[in-house]
Design an enzyme around this catalytic site. Structure first.
Site, short mmCIF file in Angstrom:
data_model
loop_
_atom_site.label_atom_id
_atom_site.label_comp_id
_atom_site.label_asym_id
_atom_site.label_seq_id
_atom_site.Cartn_x
_atom_site.Cartn_y
_atom_site.Cartn_z
N HIS A 81 26.63 45.48 48.61
CA HIS A 81 27.93 46.17 48.57
C HIS A 81 27.95 47.33 49.56
CE1 HIS A 81 31.21 48.57 46.49
NE2 HIS A 81 31.78 47.41 46.74
N HIS B 172 30.35 47.42 53.18
CA HIS B 172 31.26 48.51 53.55
C HIS B 172 30.80 49.23 54.81
CE1 HIS B 172 34.26 48.46 50.37
NE2 HIS B 172 33.30 48.10 49.54
N HIS C 151 35.01 40.38 47.02
CA HIS C 151 35.10 40.96 45.68
C HIS C 151 35.50 39.91 44.63
CE1 HIS C 151 35.17 44.72 48.08
NE2 HIS C 151 34.52 45.20 47.04
N GLU D 161 43.13 47.80 49.90
CA GLU D 161 41.86 48.52 49.96
C GLU D 161 42.00 50.04 49.91
OE1 GLU D 161 37.58 48.39 52.18
OE2 GLU D 161 39.28 47.61 53.24
N HIS E 132 43.27 50.72 45.58
CA HIS E 132 41.88 50.37 45.26
C HIS E 132 40.96 51.59 45.34
CE1 HIS E 132 37.88 49.57 47.14
NE2 HIS E 132 37.72 48.91 46.02
N HIS F 279 38.80 53.97 42.29
CA HIS F 279 37.40 54.40 42.28
C HIS F 279 37.30 55.91 42.07
CE1 HIS F 279 34.65 51.04 43.51
NE2 HIS F 279 35.80 50.47 43.84
N HIS G 218 37.88 45.87 39.47
CA HIS G 218 38.04 44.80 40.46
C HIS G 218 38.60 43.53 39.83
CE1 HIS G 218 36.87 46.22 44.42
NE2 HIS G 218 36.16 47.13 43.77
#
Length: 685
Positions: A209, A213, A239, A351, A366, A370, A406
């Site tokens: 992950h 990114h 995802h 995103e 998204h 987080h 997610h």
């Protein structure tokens, strides 16, 4: 120039130690200009230079350049945490990446790095230098050290480092025994979610992950770094596959599929206590207690001030775009969401990245999810706490809430996918190609065996201010015995053909042991492999080894095993070879299964390569884990939608997988049998 390029890798060694100290096992020292020293060391510059330089085996003179304006990236305190999800941090990182990318040559980059390493937050410095190395033409071919090697504190129990420092100080290098990392250390068996901690807290999965990114940053002054081929669609698919794999693991462990977090005002049922310490921030990562809620954020230090209601607004506007099959552009016109590029646009919106078609309207759904989750414990900074594990791409997948968030994101994408016309027979069939059977060859036919395995990861490069030498951590992870697929195909056209072989796996029954409809089962289809295959006239037997999967990278690439590198282990020169670190860890290719044998269905399809192919040269490119990561500097190597043929539903909701099958497809009932035994690396079948 090659030496200068290799020298950049020393900046990853012991990231909290100043770069004028000895770096690497070969005791390299950067000779920096006097005015590069921070104020606290300036009066001692000659003393420090002599102290560390006298024992050095190699001195690297640093070019004295006109230094760029570092005011923006230096706004992040040196000892704070760094998060790509926090907009202010993103802006600072984008500026530093721009500075690194703008250096005229590697010597200048080396010079500005030596200045920055002494002043810039180590996490942000590591991230920005990694992005620059991946994207600068003159630094390609450099293998960036794994994040677990540089910052091991993000990946394992904090108690490990007390023991590792003791070993490093007491035992001479070469005689040190590995430090054991417990397999369960974040909760006991009364917590149901702990049954899948082996998945969530797997070092390789969290590295995947982080590295994904890294390859796909969502902010940069250089738009080309972000605007990669089908980047938004890859965000969706990578995802989606994580959620599919996680759900299968849950089902193997008697847990229901993960529930989407779609009501942003509801309490979060799952608590999480990470048991991690930050060696940079000298803080324990904060926990999230069960029953925590998203609260309005007002954190001046992070320049984050946002109401929870904003998430509802962004979600509703996103859903409105899907219902209309068009997104609103900044100029007021509407851009249609077609079946080819629609998912890519939606991925960039969700995103979101700087290539979002309308970030001002659709927001940052998204990423801010987080952020809200990462600050439930201190939304207004009154307790001076930093963010939790959901705020860092290297740690987020440890948290059960990551999967709930997610799952919500994937459910939104799925609404769009279900609005697309189901694939017609013409889009699915490959005339003249008939797959008569598919099976698995292993110790037992059509049975996959899983078990525990112990492996090691190097800690020495991340143990700042301790004696040099290798310090290994021994950790336990899931593993499977290797196997091969055997596919029988008949080509009745009389001529040579090229096909694309697509292999997936899904549970045979749902959480309650009942047969699933196609439309439910398709979202649990995990991709295992995809490859092109020549088909001669008549009968063809295709054998494909599991280790050749287009989804995974091997252990040695996930953990950068020093013994696999050319040259002398521990030197910067040893790290330069054709390598790509993005890919699902191979040891997690197959779900855990059960002791009795978990029933799954293996699916294979051979599609027409002429309809799938992308004309491009792949020589010398990193392309062995393209399914989830794409290919560096190339187009995604498959013209079909990611997840094809399972990215769309069937018109009949009651239809099953058998109703979906065409002559160029086949299925086989298989079993995943878990053995609760532990072997050392290299001992499994």
């Amino acid at each position: 120039m090659t030496d200068a390029k290799n020298n950049l890798l020393y900046f990853f060694d012991r990231p909290n130690e100043p770069c004028f100290m000895q770096k690497g096992e070969d005791k390299v020292v950067f000779e920096i200009p006097d005015h590069y020293y921070p104020d606290k060391y300036k009066s001692l510059s000659n003393t420090l230079s002599n102290r560390f330089g006298n024992e050095a085996t190699k001195r690297i003179p640093i070019r004295n350049i006109t230094l760029p304006n570092l005011e923006v990236p230096m706004q992040l305190p040196y000892n704070d945490q760094f998060s790509l999800f926090v907009p202010k941090h993103r802006t600072m990182a984008a500026k530093l990446i721009d500075i690194f990318m703008g250096m005229r040559d590697v010597e200048d980059l080396q010079s500005v790095c030596s200045y920055c390493q002494l002043r810039i937050n180590p996490y942000m410095f590591n991230y920005c230098l990694s992005v620059a190395i991946l994207h600068r033409p003159d630094t390609k071919g450099l293998s960036i050290p794994t994040f677990a090697e540089t910052f091991p504190d993000k990946f394992m129990d904090s108690k490990v480092f007390l023991r590792a420092r003791e070993v490093s100080n007491v035992v001479i290098s070469g005689s040190r025994m590995p430090v054991n990392v417990p397999i369960n250390y974040t909760a006991n068996t009364t917590e149901p979610e702990q049954r899948v901690a082996y998945f969530r807290e797997d070092i390789g999965i969290n590295l995947h992950h982080w590295h994904w990114h890294l390859v796909y940053p969502f902010d940069s002054a250089d738009r080309s770094i972000v605007n990669k081929d089908r980047r938004g669609e890859l965000f969706y698919y990578m995802h989606q596959q994580i959620i599919g794999r996680y759900n299968v693991e849950r089902m193997c462990n008697g847990l229901p599929q993960v529930k989407p977090f779609s009501d942003f005002s509801a309490p979060i049922e799952e608590g999480y206590f990470p048991k991690l310490d930050s060696q940079v921030a000298s803080r324990t990562w904060p926990p999230r207690f069960a029953g925590s809620v998203f609260r309005n954020l007002d954190r001046t230090v992070d320049q984050v001030k946002i109401d929870v209601r904003k998430l509802f607004t962004w979600r509703d506007q996103f859903l409105e775009a899907i219902q209309k099959m068009a997104i609103k552009m900044p100029n007021g016109r509407e851009l249609p969401l077609d079946e080819v590029t629609g998912i890519d646009m939606l991925g960039n919106l969700m995103e979101s990245s700087i290539i979002s078609p309308n970030r001002g309207y659709y927001g940052d759904l998204h990423n801010m999810g987080h952020v809200f989750a990462a600050y439930t414990h201190d939304p207004d900074h009154r307790h001076l706490e930093q963010f939790g594990v959901m705020g860092d791409s290297a740690t987020a997948m440890r948290d059960p809430f990551f999967y709930r968030w997610h799952r919500f994101v994937d459910d939104v994408f799925n609404i769009y996918k279900e609005k697309l016309t189901p694939y017609t027979n013409e889009r699915l069939d490959f005339p003249g190609v008939r797959v008569s059977s598919v099976g698995i060859e292993g110790a037992r036919p059509n049975t996959l065996r899983t078990l525990w395995q112990q492996s090691t990861v190097e800690l020495g490069r991340g143990l700042d201010f301790t004696p040099r030498g290798s310090v290994l951590a021994r950790f336990t992870h899931l593993q499977h015995d290797e196997f091969q697929y055997v596919i029988e195909v008949n080509n009745t056209t009389g001529g040579n053909l090229m096909g694309t072989v697509r292999i997936f796996m899904a549970p045979k029954v749902d959480d309650n042991g009942q047969p699933m409809s196609f439309n439910k089962q398709r979202r649990l289809m995990i991709e295992l492999d995809k490859f092109s295959q020549a088909l001669r006239p008549g009968t063809n037997t295709i054998r494909r080894r599991s280790v050749d999967s287009s989804v995974t990278i091997p252990y040695e690439r996930t953990f950068r095993n020093q013994s696999e590198r050319p040259g002398d282990p521990g030197t910067a020169g040893a790290a330069e070879f054709d390598f790509c670190g993005c890919g699902w860890p191979h040891h997690m290719l197959i779900p855990k299964g059960t002791a009795q044998g978990y029933p799954v269905v293996l699916f294979v399809m051979i599609s027409n390569w002429n309809n799938d192919r992308i004309e491009q040269d792949l020589v010398g490119s990193c392309n062995d884990a393209a399914s989830y990561c794409g290919i560096r500097d190339r187009k995604y190597p498959d013209k079909q939608a990611m997840g094809y043929p399972f990215d769309r539903k069937m018109a009949n909701d009651a239809a099953t997988l058998s109703d979906f099958l065409r002559p160029n497809m086949a299925v086989r009932d298989c079993s995943i049998q878990f053995s609760d035994t532990t072997v050392e690396r290299g001992q499994q079948g």
